[in-house]
Design an enzyme around this catalytic site. Structure first.
Site, PDB file in Angstrom:
ATOM      1  CG  ASP A  78       1.417 -11.569 -11.306  1.00  0.00           C
ATOM      2  OD1 ASP A  78       2.588 -11.621 -10.891  1.00  0.00           O
ATOM      3  OD2 ASP A  78       0.514 -12.310 -10.879  1.00  0.00           O
ATOM      4  CB  ALA A  81      -0.918   0.003   1.221  1.00  0.00           C
TER       5      ALA A  81
END
Length: 315
Positions: A252, A223
């Site tokens: 990804d 985050a």
């Protein structure tokens, strides 16, 4: 064209539930089935962006056939390497607050002949690729040095290499000088053998990976944002996220965004952060399209906030 390599692909089933209560019957409110594995997800994100990609992966049994079918339905070219074992099936359970519980199967054990076949296909198909993204854990039967050999063969074919793995496989591959490695904070801490508490700690760890052979390090700090360290310096970028639905495949998607934007420099970092932020706001392992991205919301910093404490320190 971006070629991806996924040594241990999967068939992923994701269920959204109101709450996960152990020992109880839990009724899902939504479900989806996707081809899985880190390299597969990179190909899916590249395809969602409208760019060409080729997925190289070992496939076996009915789950393997379904993975190939699902990829084909998404317009992704597949170079399958047949294996005797069955492709694994994974389960993810997503709760409304963003909590994700994953059950990952071990997958098949590859023989030495199957491992060599996979290397050979990558070597043959790398010649036409701008990037080769080698992603994920190694299945049983493949030694940690397997990725190092793959990097060497892809480099020999003239392709640039992005490596997203961890542990002994990452450290062994560094000697072949991958063009970029993409650890998360925990993997970065594991690689240097010490905890990371600040962004500055992550910068130092990334520089150590560069000393070991990586040309560039793209580190995901959860985050807190993402960090890029290469021969010209360091950059840090963040983006706001309204609601986290699922973080499956977000890293990804981030790597795909980085490679789509050229794979070097702050522009590519901004694209990586935008793709990652968009992915976590989508269900399951859905990949963002250009309409989901908010590049204008990315904050890019050339003066890295070294003293900033990580929200989730890496042990």
């Amino acid at each position: 064209m971006i070629l991806t390599v996924t040594p241990n692909p999967s068939l992923d089933r994701t269920y959204e539930v109101p709450a996960l209560d152990r020992g109880e019957v839990v009724r899902a409110t939504a479900e989806r089935m996707d081809p899985g594995g880190k390299g597969v997800n990179v190909s899916r994100a590249v395809a969602a962006a409208g760019a060409p990609t080729l997925a190289v992966l070992p496939l076996g049994g009915a789950p393997g056939a379904l993975v190939a079918e699902l990829l084909d339905a998404q317009g992704i070219s597949v170079a399958p390497v047949p294996v005797a074992g069955q492709t694994r099936s994974n389960i993810a359970v997503a709760e409304p607050d963003g909590t994700l519980t994953k059950i990952n199967a071990p997958g098949p054990e590859l023989t030495s002949e199957e491992a060599e076949s996979l290397l050979s296909v990558v070597g043959e198909r790398s010649a036409g690729a701008a990037w080769v993204a080698c992603c994920g854990s190694l299945p049983r039967g493949l030694a940690p040095s397997w990725y190092a050999e793959l990097v060497a063969r892809a480099h020999a074919a003239g392709a640039r290499i992005a490596l997203d793995t961890s542990g002994p496989a990452l450290l062994a591959a560094l000697r072949e000088r991958p063009d970029v490695v993409k650890p998360n904070a925990e993997e970065l801490a594991e690689a240097v053998g010490r905890p990371l508490a600040t962004v500055g700690d992550a910068v130092k760890a990334a520089e150590e990976l560069r000393d070991l052979g990586a040309h560039a390090v793209l580190a995901s700090l959860g985050a807190d944002g993402q960090l890029l360290v290469d021969g010209s310096g360091a950059w840090f970028a963040t983006a706001p996220v309204d609601t986290v639905r699922s973080n499956v495949g977000a890293g990804d998607s981030s790597l795909a965004g980085f490679l789509i934007a050229g794979g070097t420099g702050p522009r590519a970092l901004a694209s990586a952060v935008a793709h990652g932020a968009a992915a976590v706001q989508l269900p399951g392992s859905a990949m963002p399209t250009p309409q989901d991205l908010a590049l204008e919301a990315v904050t890019l910093m050339s003066h890295v906030p070294l003293d900033r404490a990580l929200t989730e320190p890496a042990p």
